[in-house]
Every structure is written in C-alpha cells, then in structure tokens.
Design a protein around this motif. Structure first.
Motif, PDB file in Angstrom:
ATOM      1  N   GLN A   1       0.829  -1.209   0.000  1.00  0.00           N
ATOM      2  CA  GLN A   1       0.000   0.000   0.000  1.00  0.00           C
ATOM      3  C   GLN A   1       0.861   1.256   0.000  1.00  0.00           C
ATOM      4  O   GLN A   1       0.568   2.211  -0.712  1.00  0.00           O
ATOM      5  CB  GLN A   1      -0.928   0.001   1.209  1.00  0.00           C
ATOM      6  N   ILE A   2       1.905   1.248   0.791  1.00  0.00           N
ATOM      7  CA  ILE A   2       2.804   2.405   0.838  1.00  0.00           C
ATOM      8  C   ILE A   2       3.479   2.601  -0.516  1.00  0.00           C
ATOM      9  O   ILE A   2       3.575   3.717  -1.022  1.00  0.00           O
ATOM     10  CB  ILE A   2       3.843   2.241   1.960  1.00  0.00           C
ATOM     11  N   ALA A   3       3.933   1.510  -1.118  1.00  0.00           N
ATOM     12  CA  ALA A   3       4.612   1.606  -2.415  1.00  0.00           C
ATOM     13  C   ALA A   3       3.654   2.120  -3.483  1.00  0.00           C
ATOM     14  O   ALA A   3       4.031   2.965  -4.304  1.00  0.00           O
ATOM     15  CB  ALA A   3       5.179   0.247  -2.816  1.00  0.00           C
ATOM     16  N   SER A   4       2.402   1.637  -3.496  1.00  0.00           N
ATOM     17  CA  SER A   4       1.457   2.102  -4.515  1.00  0.00           C
ATOM     18  C   SER A   4       1.084   3.563  -4.279  1.00  0.00           C
ATOM     19  O   SER A   4       0.927   4.325  -5.226  1.00  0.00           O
ATOM     20  CB  SER A   4       0.213   1.223  -4.539  1.00  0.00           C
ATOM     21  N   TRP A   5       0.950   3.979  -3.030  1.00  0.00           N
ATOM     22  CA  TRP A   5       0.651   5.381  -2.733  1.00  0.00           C
ATOM     23  C   TRP A   5       1.801   6.265  -3.184  1.00  0.00           C
ATOM     24  O   TRP A   5       1.585   7.301  -3.800  1.00  0.00           O
ATOM     25  CB  TRP A   5       0.400   5.541  -1.236  1.00  0.00           C
ATOM     26  N   ASN A   6       3.040   5.844  -2.890  1.00  0.00           N
ATOM     27  CA  ASN A   6       4.199   6.626  -3.312  1.00  0.00           C
ATOM     28  C   ASN A   6       4.291   6.703  -4.829  1.00  0.00           C
ATOM     29  O   ASN A   6       4.620   7.747  -5.390  1.00  0.00           O
ATOM     30  CB  ASN A   6       5.491   6.055  -2.735  1.00  0.00           C
ATOM     31  N   ALA A   7       4.004   5.604  -5.518  1.00  0.00           N
ATOM     32  CA  ALA A   7       4.055   5.604  -6.981  1.00  0.00           C
ATOM     33  C   ALA A   7       2.976   6.526  -7.547  1.00  0.00           C
ATOM     34  O   ALA A   7       3.219   7.257  -8.512  1.00  0.00           O
ATOM     35  CB  ALA A   7       3.891   4.183  -7.518  1.00  0.00           C
ATOM     36  N   GLY A   8       1.796   6.506  -6.953  1.00  0.00           N
ATOM     37  CA  GLY A   8       0.721   7.398  -7.403  1.00  0.00           C
ATOM     38  C   GLY A   8       1.068   8.853  -7.191  1.00  0.00           C
ATOM     39  O   GLY A   8       0.815   9.699  -8.056  1.00  0.00           O
ATOM     40  N   ARG A   9       1.630   9.159  -6.041  1.00  0.00           N
ATOM     41  CA  ARG A   9       2.041  10.543  -5.765  1.00  0.00           C
ATOM     42  C   ARG A   9       3.148  10.980  -6.721  1.00  0.00           C
ATOM     43  O   ARG A   9       3.146  12.099  -7.199  1.00  0.00           O
ATOM     44  CB  ARG A   9       2.538  10.681  -4.319  1.00  0.00           C
ATOM     45  N   LEU A  10       4.084  10.088  -7.013  1.00  0.00           N
ATOM     46  CA  LEU A  10       5.161  10.414  -7.944  1.00  0.00           C
ATOM     47  C   LEU A  10       4.609  10.692  -9.338  1.00  0.00           C
ATOM     48  O   LEU A  10       5.004  11.658  -9.999  1.00  0.00           O
ATOM     49  CB  LEU A  10       6.181   9.275  -7.996  1.00  0.00           C
ATOM     50  N   ALA A  11       3.654   9.876  -9.788  1.00  0.00           N
ATOM     51  CA  ALA A  11       3.061  10.079 -11.113  1.00  0.00           C
ATOM     52  C   ALA A  11       2.298  11.399 -11.165  1.00  0.00           C
ATOM     53  O   ALA A  11       2.406  12.153 -12.140  1.00  0.00           O
ATOM     54  CB  ALA A  11       2.142   8.917 -11.465  1.00  0.00           C
TER      55      ALA A  11
END
Length: 151
Positions: free
Chosen positions: A11-21
C-alpha cells in the motif's frame, strides 16, 4: 504477521508511486506553461528590437542585424556545448583509465587471493568482467560518433 506487513508495504509503495506520477504530471504541465510564456516573451523582445531598429534603419538592415545577432548567439551556444561535451568525454576516459588501472592491480592480487579465498576471487573476477565489458562498448560508440567512423 508477515502478510499484514507485506500488504502494508504494498500500500505504501502504490501510494508513493501514485504521488510520484501525479507530481510528475503536474510539473510537466507547469514547465510546459513556463516554456510557452518564456518563448512568447522572447518573441516579443525580438519583435520589439526589430521595430526599434527599423525606425532607425531601413527594414532590411534591421532584419539583417537581428539575423546576425541570433546567428552569433546560436554559434556561441553550440561552441560552448561542444567544448563542455569534449571535456566530459575526456574526463570519462580518464576515469575509465583509472578504473582499468585498479582492475589491473586487482588482477595482480588475484593469484594470492585464489590460494586463500576462492569465492572472493570468483566474485572479483565477475565484477572485473562486468566493468571490462561495460567500458569498452561506450568508448567505441563515443569514438564512432566523434570521428564519424563505424567499426
């Protein structure tokens, strides 16, 4: 316990990836707008300089002066860029040369290590092979691009 930890990490990794995008998309749009406004300002400045010169000289002479100044600036930027690129290539070659000296020194120590620690020798050999393979191909490509020759 490990399942919850893995789920939480995902969940943390997907949230970080979404924020980065989202951040990347926002920055691309804003930088694009800044470039458009900057080019508009540059065009307006060139037009104003052309009009100012045209009032003092005839229109053909004003246009000729603008062409010469723009051409000189483009040539200056090209020369500076070429000089910086040449310096960086020479610097990279020097770094590779120093790296090859380190590889040579490591190869000289190899037989001594081979008698005591064969696994360490195998790992060092693999690393040396990687560095030797990655350095050659880049040098050959740079030489071909610089001289216009192909191998």
């Amino acid at each position: 316990m490990l399942d919850r930890l893995a789920t939480h990490a995902a969940q943390i990794a997907s949230w970080n990836a979404g924020r980065l995008a989202a951040r990347t998309k926002r920055n691309a749009v804003l930088y694009g707008l800044a470039i458009v406004f900057g080019l508009t300002a540059y065009g307006a400045a060139v037009a104003a300089a052309g009009l100012w010169l045209a009032e003092r000289l005839d229109a053909i002479a004003a246009l000729g002066i603008l062409v010469l100044v723009s051409g000189a600036l483009a040539l200056a930027v090209w020369v500076i860029t070429s000089a910086v690129s040449a310096y960086e290539r020479r610097h990279e070659v020097e770094i590779r040369r120093q790296s090859m000296h380190a590889v040579t020194a490591a190869l000289a120590v190899g037989p001594v290590l081979g008698n005591t620690k064969p696994l360490l020798l195998a790992l060092a050999g693999a690393g040396l092979a990687y560095f030797a393979m990655s350095g050659d191909s880049v040098d050959e490509q740079d030489d071909a691009n610089t001289t216009g020759k192909t191998r």
